[in-house]
Write an enzyme that holds these catalytic residues in place. Structure first.
Site, PDB file in Angstrom:
ATOM      1  N   ASP A  29      41.523  43.962  43.295  1.00 60.94           N
ATOM      2  CA  ASP A  29      41.828  45.187  42.555  1.00 60.94           C
ATOM      3  C   ASP A  29      42.993  45.939  43.203  1.00 60.94           C
ATOM      4  OD1 ASP A  29      40.477  45.911  40.209  1.00 60.94           O
ATOM      5  OD2 ASP A  29      38.625  46.345  41.281  1.00 60.94           O
ATOM      6  N   LYS A  46      35.791  39.502  31.963  1.00 58.78           N
ATOM      7  CA  LYS A  46      36.348  38.949  33.203  1.00 58.78           C
ATOM      8  C   LYS A  46      35.760  37.567  33.462  1.00 58.78           C
ATOM      9  CE  LYS A  46      37.388  43.434  35.057  1.00 58.78           C
ATOM     10  NZ  LYS A  46      36.861  44.648  35.666  1.00 58.78           N
ATOM     11  N   GLN A  82      33.079  46.813  39.913  1.00 53.57           N
ATOM     12  CA  GLN A  82      33.451  47.566  38.710  1.00 53.57           C
ATOM     13  C   GLN A  82      33.209  49.056  38.929  1.00 53.57           C
ATOM     14  OE1 GLN A  82      34.906  46.203  35.968  1.00 53.57           O
ATOM     15  NE2 GLN A  82      35.068  48.198  35.006  1.00 53.57           N
TER      16      GLN A  82
HETATM   17  N1  GUN Z   1      37.255  50.501  35.983  1.00 60.28           N
HETATM   18  C1  GUN Z   1      38.281  50.758  35.150  1.00 60.28           C
HETATM   19  N2  GUN Z   1      39.357  50.003  35.477  1.00 60.28           N
HETATM   20  C2  GUN Z   1      38.998  49.279  36.546  1.00 60.28           C
HETATM   21  C3  GUN Z   1      39.683  48.303  37.337  1.00 60.28           C
HETATM   22  O1  GUN Z   1      40.851  47.964  37.134  1.00 60.28           O
HETATM   23  N3  GUN Z   1      38.950  47.758  38.345  1.00 60.28           N
HETATM   24  C4  GUN Z   1      37.673  48.122  38.604  1.00 60.28           C
HETATM   25  N4  GUN Z   1      37.051  47.545  39.631  1.00 60.28           N
HETATM   26  N5  GUN Z   1      37.013  49.012  37.888  1.00 60.28           N
HETATM   27  C5  GUN Z   1      37.682  49.587  36.869  1.00 60.28           C
END
Ligand code: GUN
Length: 286
Positions: free
Chosen positions: A121, A54, A98
């Site tokens: 998100d 990211k 996350q």
């Molecule tokens: N863990 C797995 N996929 C995601 C996601 O799209 N966003 C976040 N914040 N955590 C994740």
């Protein structure tokens, strides 16, 4: 029939390129650099890889990226206080925590502390609710990325039987809302589903979001169906594989996403889209 591969890597690069240009245009207009803050709590190796990717993607498109790597011992209070600080930081347009979080932290409470206009998100109940009433604002990245792929490949959802396998808040549920918004006839399958092979076999479009390698058998797929595999599973030999038995499914499907290189790269590209969208919301509010 041998399926056409849906190349998520290629589409994601196209999106990143478009965002990079939009960020450069913002700069010429004297607008702020969009900023994304990513919080990682603990040392789950897969999560650490995602967070690094990211950050790399942010830098590639010209976003400011703020990384907060916290130990697994971080308390819920400390995490909430960091989220509040980022909520109030005008250089931060998007906040991503996350998941999964360590067990002693209430993930839902953390999600609900993120300002909905910074919730890139799309997991805050405000954003989920807006999607449910067909007034989406910030939309969950993976399901939105899947819709982008279908659109790029000219695959219409309207009137199709769509079967989604998996009911998570991250993928299955918002994916169902996305498909419904496009007027698909949507079925969500989960562990209490009585006849999974039959539900998959009825589908014109299948979205697999289970997280178990090869659990959707190729022989269940209807001839000519579209197969979207959201699963990213690491096998003991170190190789990645999806939720769908790819080699068999690809001989029956019309379109299929590979793993890796299908849905995976779209999640990050969509996160960048959402962060730019959040920056645009904040421009208007300023
Ligand atoms: N863990 C797995 N996929 C995601 C996601 O799209 N966003 C976040 N914040 N955590 C994740």
């Amino acid at each position: 029939m041998t399926a056409q591969l849906i190349n998520g890597k290629e589409v994601s690069l196209k999106i990143q390129d478009r965002i990079r240009k939009q960020v450069a245009e913002r700069q010429t207009k004297g607008l702020r650099q969009p900023g994304l803050a990513v919080i990682l709590v603990g040392d789950d190796p897969a999560s650490a890889v995602y967070v690094r990717n990211k950050n790399i993607a942010c830098e590639k498109v010209g976003f400011a990226s703020f990384s907060h790597i916290l130990p697994a011992s971080t308390s819920e209070e400390e995490l909430l206080s960091l989220v509040n600080e980022l909520n109030n930081n005008p250089a931060v347009d998007g906040i991503l925590v996350q998941l999964p979080l360590p067990k002693h932290i209430n993930g839902q409470k953390v999600i609900e502390t993120i300002r909905p206009d910074k919730d890139v998100d799309g997991f805050h109940p405000y954003n989920v609710g807006r999607l449910a009433v067909k007034m989406p604002l910030l939309r969950p990245c993976t399901p939105k990325g899947v819709m982008t792929l279908l659109e790029e490949y000219g695959i219409e959802v309207k009137g199709k039987n769509v079967t989604i396998v998996g009911q998570s808040n991250i993928v299955g549920r918002p994916q169902a809302l996305e498909m419904l918004m496009q007027r698909g006839t949507v079925t969500i399958c989960h562990t209490a589903t009585r006849d999974l092979p039959a539900e998959v076999n009825r589908a014109d479009i299948i979205v697999a979001a289970v997280g178990r390698p090869n659990c959707i058998k190729g022989e269940w797929i209807k001839e000519g169906a579209v197969v979207i595999d959201v699963g990213i599973n690491r096998l003991e030999n170190g190789k990645l594989c999806g939720d769908v038995e790819f080699d068999v499914a690809k001989e029956r499907a019309a379109y299929i996403t590979p793993v890796p290189g299908g849905v995976g790269p779209m999640t990050i590209a969509t996160l960048l889209e959402n962060t730019l969208q959040a920056a645009q919301l904040h421009d208007k509010a300023a």
